[in-house]
Write a protein that holds these residues in place. Structure first.
Motif, PDB file in Angstrom:
ATOM      1  N   THR A 363      34.815  27.919  -0.189  1.00 53.63           N
ATOM      2  CA  THR A 363      34.698  27.620  -1.627  1.00 53.63           C
ATOM      3  C   THR A 363      34.657  26.126  -1.886  1.00 53.63           C
ATOM      4  N   TYR A 364      35.533  25.383  -1.236  1.00 54.60           N
ATOM      5  CA  TYR A 364      35.643  23.951  -1.504  1.00 54.60           C
ATOM      6  C   TYR A 364      34.786  23.100  -0.576  1.00 54.60           C
ATOM      7  N   GLN A 365      34.325  23.687   0.511  1.00 52.74           N
ATOM      8  CA  GLN A 365      33.575  22.885   1.471  1.00 52.74           C
ATOM      9  C   GLN A 365      32.140  22.671   0.997  1.00 52.74           C
ATOM     10  N   VAL A 366      31.731  21.426   0.924  1.00 55.60           N
ATOM     11  CA  VAL A 366      30.348  21.110   0.597  1.00 55.60           C
ATOM     12  C   VAL A 366      29.559  21.005   1.893  1.00 55.60           C
ATOM     13  N   MET A 367      28.307  21.354   1.837  1.00 52.79           N
ATOM     14  CA  MET A 367      27.447  21.311   3.015  1.00 52.79           C
ATOM     15  C   MET A 367      26.290  20.361   2.753  1.00 52.79           C
ATOM     16  N   PRO A 368      26.356  19.154   3.249  1.00 53.88           N
ATOM     17  CA  PRO A 368      25.241  18.199   3.069  1.00 53.88           C
ATOM     18  C   PRO A 368      24.065  18.572   3.973  1.00 53.88           C
ATOM     19  N   HIS A 369      23.321  19.605   3.575  1.00 52.92           N
ATOM     20  CA  HIS A 369      22.262  20.131   4.433  1.00 52.92           C
ATOM     21  C   HIS A 369      21.221  19.073   4.797  1.00 52.92           C
ATOM     22  N   ARG A 370      20.968  18.162   3.889  1.00 51.10           N
ATOM     23  CA  ARG A 370      19.918  17.172   4.145  1.00 51.10           C
ATOM     24  C   ARG A 370      20.342  16.135   5.171  1.00 51.10           C
ATOM     25  N   CYS A 371      21.622  16.037   5.448  1.00 57.30           N
ATOM     26  CA  CYS A 371      22.105  15.057   6.418  1.00 57.30           C
ATOM     27  C   CYS A 371      22.849  15.684   7.585  1.00 57.30           C
ATOM     28  N   LEU A 372      23.252  16.954   7.448  1.00 56.64           N
ATOM     29  CA  LEU A 372      24.118  17.548   8.457  1.00 56.64           C
ATOM     30  C   LEU A 372      23.406  17.731   9.774  1.00 56.64           C
ATOM     31  N   SER A 373      22.209  18.333   9.755  1.00 53.85           N
ATOM     32  CA  SER A 373      21.484  18.608  10.992  1.00 53.85           C
ATOM     33  C   SER A 373      20.075  18.069  10.846  1.00 53.85           C
ATOM     34  N   ARG A 374      19.897  16.829  11.164  1.00 52.90           N
ATOM     35  CA  ARG A 374      18.589  16.188  11.021  1.00 52.90           C
ATOM     36  C   ARG A 374      17.585  16.779  11.987  1.00 52.90           C
ATOM     37  N   THR A 375      18.047  17.151  13.190  1.00 60.03           N
ATOM     38  CA  THR A 375      17.139  17.741  14.171  1.00 60.03           C
ATOM     39  C   THR A 375      16.637  19.087  13.712  1.00 60.03           C
ATOM     40  N   ALA A 376      17.561  19.925  13.186  1.00 62.49           N
ATOM     41  CA  ALA A 376      17.148  21.238  12.700  1.00 62.49           C
ATOM     42  C   ALA A 376      16.209  21.105  11.517  1.00 62.49           C
ATOM     43  N   ARG A 377      16.460  20.104  10.639  1.00 60.44           N
ATOM     44  CA  ARG A 377      15.576  19.908   9.496  1.00 60.44           C
ATOM     45  C   ARG A 377      14.183  19.505   9.934  1.00 60.44           C
ATOM     46  N   LYS A 378      14.099  18.682  10.963  1.00 60.20           N
ATOM     47  CA  LYS A 378      12.791  18.249  11.433  1.00 60.20           C
ATOM     48  C   LYS A 378      12.030  19.391  12.097  1.00 60.20           C
ATOM     49  N   ARG A 379      12.772  20.368  12.654  1.00 60.40           N
ATOM     50  CA  ARG A 379      12.088  21.527  13.211  1.00 60.40           C
ATOM     51  C   ARG A 379      11.521  22.394  12.110  1.00 60.40           C
ATOM     52  N   ARG A 380      12.192  22.456  10.956  1.00 61.22           N
ATOM     53  CA  ARG A 380      11.699  23.288   9.862  1.00 61.22           C
ATOM     54  C   ARG A 380      10.549  22.620   9.124  1.00 61.22           C
ATOM     55  N   GLU A 381      10.607  21.320   8.942  1.00 64.88           N
ATOM     56  CA  GLU A 381       9.583  20.616   8.196  1.00 64.88           C
ATOM     57  C   GLU A 381       8.454  20.153   9.103  1.00 64.88           C
ATOM     58  N   GLN A 382       7.298  19.924   8.505  1.00 65.92           N
ATOM     59  CA  GLN A 382       6.177  19.383   9.255  1.00 65.92           C
ATOM     60  C   GLN A 382       6.428  17.899   9.510  1.00 65.92           C
ATOM     61  N   PRO A 383       6.526  17.492  10.779  1.00 66.72           N
ATOM     62  CA  PRO A 383       6.845  16.086  11.054  1.00 66.72           C
ATOM     63  C   PRO A 383       5.697  15.165  10.656  1.00 66.72           C
ATOM     64  N   ARG A 384       6.034  13.996  10.195  1.00 61.57           N
ATOM     65  CA  ARG A 384       5.050  12.978   9.835  1.00 61.57           C
ATOM     66  C   ARG A 384       5.138  11.845  10.832  1.00 61.57           C
ATOM     67  N   LEU A 385       4.003  11.541  11.430  1.00 63.19           N
ATOM     68  CA  LEU A 385       3.972  10.502  12.452  1.00 63.19           C
ATOM     69  C   LEU A 385       3.960   9.127  11.794  1.00 63.19           C
ATOM     70  N   SER A 386       4.654   8.214  12.415  1.00 64.16           N
ATOM     71  CA  SER A 386       4.663   6.829  11.982  1.00 64.16           C
ATOM     72  C   SER A 386       4.207   5.952  13.135  1.00 64.16           C
ATOM     73  N   LEU A 387       4.033   4.679  12.852  1.00 59.85           N
ATOM     74  CA  LEU A 387       3.614   3.755  13.907  1.00 59.85           C
ATOM     75  C   LEU A 387       4.652   3.658  15.009  1.00 59.85           C
ATOM     76  N   LYS A 388       5.926   3.851  14.662  1.00 57.96           N
ATOM     77  CA  LYS A 388       6.959   3.801  15.692  1.00 57.96           C
ATOM     78  C   LYS A 388       6.812   4.958  16.671  1.00 57.96           C
ATOM     79  N   ASN A 389       6.352   6.131  16.178  1.00 56.98           N
ATOM     80  CA  ASN A 389       6.126   7.253  17.080  1.00 56.98           C
ATOM     81  C   ASN A 389       4.965   7.001  18.025  1.00 56.98           C
ATOM     82  N   LEU A 390       3.944   6.286  17.552  1.00 55.25           N
ATOM     83  CA  LEU A 390       2.723   6.097  18.327  1.00 55.25           C
ATOM     84  C   LEU A 390       2.689   4.764  19.063  1.00 55.25           C
ATOM     85  N   THR A 391       3.818   4.095  19.154  1.00 55.97           N
ATOM     86  CA  THR A 391       3.849   2.780  19.797  1.00 55.97           C
ATOM     87  C   THR A 391       3.365   2.858  21.235  1.00 55.97           C
ATOM     88  N   GLY A 392       3.870   3.852  21.990  1.00 56.92           N
ATOM     89  CA  GLY A 392       3.487   3.969  23.393  1.00 56.92           C
ATOM     90  C   GLY A 392       2.004   4.189  23.568  1.00 56.92           C
TER      91      GLY A 392
END
Length: 445
Positions: A363-392
């Motif tokens: 009842t009292y526990q809040v769940m910061p879903h947007r920050c709690l599991s960033r890895t799980a959130r990225k699996r659910r959402e379509q990832p967006r590539l940035s220049l840092k991802n494509l550096t290699g």
């Protein structure tokens, strides 16, 4: 008479409902526990307002610690998330624990780094080594076949057989591996068999590499500060933060461990002056201020902190470590040989059996879903590539451009040198032979 230590000391209320409003979310269930016990066992209680925030050791000269109120009989029970330790149990009565849960570490969210190594991660080091060895073997095999097998007199088209001395096998082998190869028009069976084998191997390798590369390109490369307590004890640059004279500080400082993790944590806390914070808020500020700081508390409190910080800033600046540290065993404190100890213990056992404790936690526990599991959130959402991802990938591309430019310069210098040599050798340059494909040449477009 109770002392609710979880309340903010600047708010002094004798009304539990008003007091509950100013308590942290996860501490409000303590008032629910007391209210349920009062209804269950038909007793009344009053709140003793004090400035105490610790049980044993005072934080200033104006304080004496809540334990003294228990020992002199001023109050009957301290309502707080208190660690059950042997030192406390010798002086006080601690009923059946009302909460048991894991302790985690609160750490800052790291900044994303340039992903230089993404192009190398699809294959292990052994695979890269054997790939280089295979390239050398295939190229050497082509050269040996051209050198030792007799040339074919003519092709089916009637072209004059002429063994090419150009390093075409190098281009062919590397070109197939990069999906840029051409056909083999040689009529020698040995060359065609070796070329077919390399075609199949290059196809498998290139497909396996390309299919795996995308997972490393879009994968987050911002590794957390720590994953477990071992990262703290093995890295002197990471500082462990605790609230002064509170649960974690009491447990670690009072530990008699001389060789294990508790001793190393105790030495780290004593060696770093800023390890002991005067309040939880100060510990959070030190975690967010930069540097390598980790703050430990129960997972419920840490989720509250993450949620509040996100509500204020709109950013996920905090995260919880992957592994826990130890289990919290939380109870209340009563005077030694208190007549209420057994009643409180039986009531807490009944509450656990009825599921009330779990109900209040949810009842009292809040769940910061947007920050709690960033890895799980990225699996659910379509990832967006940035220049840092494509550096290699861009590093490899620029390296290829640089090598190609150097090869071009060397070729032009070699061609200029050859023409100059021909001019000096003869006034009339020889007419170059007509272009024709020999039986041992590799056509490369």
């Amino acid at each position: 008479m109770i002392i609710p230590m979880s309340a903010l000391v600047q708010y002094r209320f004798n009304d539990s409902a008003k007091l509950k409003e100013y308590m942290p979310r996860t501490a409000r269930m303590q008032i629910d526990i007391i209210n349920w016990l009062a209804l269950r066992n038909n007793f009344t209680y009053a709140i003793l307002t004090t400035n105490e925030t610790t049980l044993e050791l005072p934080i200033s000269r104006n304080n004496k610690g809540s334990m003294n109120y228990l020992l002199d009989g001023t109050c009957d029970m301290v309502v707080r998330d208190l660690f059950m330790t042997s030192g406390r149990y010798r002086l006080l009565d601690m009923p059946y624990p009302w909460y048991q849960g894991p302790a985690r570490f609160l750490i800052p969210v790291p900044d994303a780094r340039l992903n230089f190594t993404a192009v190398l991660k699809p294959f292990q080091l052994q695979v890269w080594i054997w790939l280089v060895v295979s390239l050398a073997i295939v190229i050497a095999t082509f050269q040996l076949i051209k050198h030792y097998l007799p040339p074919v007199p003519s092709t089916p088209d009637g072209l004059v057989a002429r063994v090419s001395q150009k390093p075409i096998p190098y281009l062919y082998v590397f070109g197939l591996l990069l999906s840029q190869g051409g056909p083999v028009i040689s009529q020698r069976r040995a060359i065609r068999v070796v070329a077919a084998i390399w075609c199949l191997a290059a196809f498998v390798l290139s497909q396996a590499y390309n299919s795996t590369l995308i997972t490393y390109v879009i994968a987050p490369n911002d590794s957390p500060l720590i994953n477990s307590v071992l990262d703290i004890v093995n890295n002197p640059s990471i500082h462990f933060l605790v609230e002064k004279n509170m649960g974690m500080d009491v447990v670690i400082t009072g530990s008699t461990d001389e060789d294990g993790i508790f001793r190393r944590l105790r030495d780290g806390i004593n060696s770093y002056p800023a390890s002991r914070c005067s309040s939880q808020a100060q510990c959070i500020e030190r975690v967010l201020s930069g540097g390598s700081h980790a703050f430990s508390k129960s997972i419920e409190y840490l989720l509250d902190v993450m949620f509040d910080d996100f509500q204020k800033t709109g950013q996920c600046r905090l995260q919880v470590s992957k592994e826990g540290f130890m289990n919290f065993i939380i109870s209340f404190a009563l005077a030694k040989h208190s007549p209420y100890t057994d009643t409180i213990s039986k009531g807490i056992i009944d509450m656990n059996g009825f599921g009330l404790i779990d109900h209040w936690v949810q009842t009292y526990q809040v769940m910061p879903h947007r920050c709690l599991s960033r890895t799980a959130r990225k699996r659910r959402e379509q990832p967006r590539l940035s220049l840092k991802n494509l550096t290699g990938a861009f590093v490899v591309l620029l390296t290829g451009y640089a090598v190609s430019f150097l090869v071009f310069v060397v070729e032009r210098l070699h061609e200029t040198r050859r023409r100059l040599h021909n001019r000096l050798a003869s006034a009339k340059p020889e007419k170059p032979p007509a272009a024709s494909y020999g039986p041992d040449e590799f056509v490369f477009w």
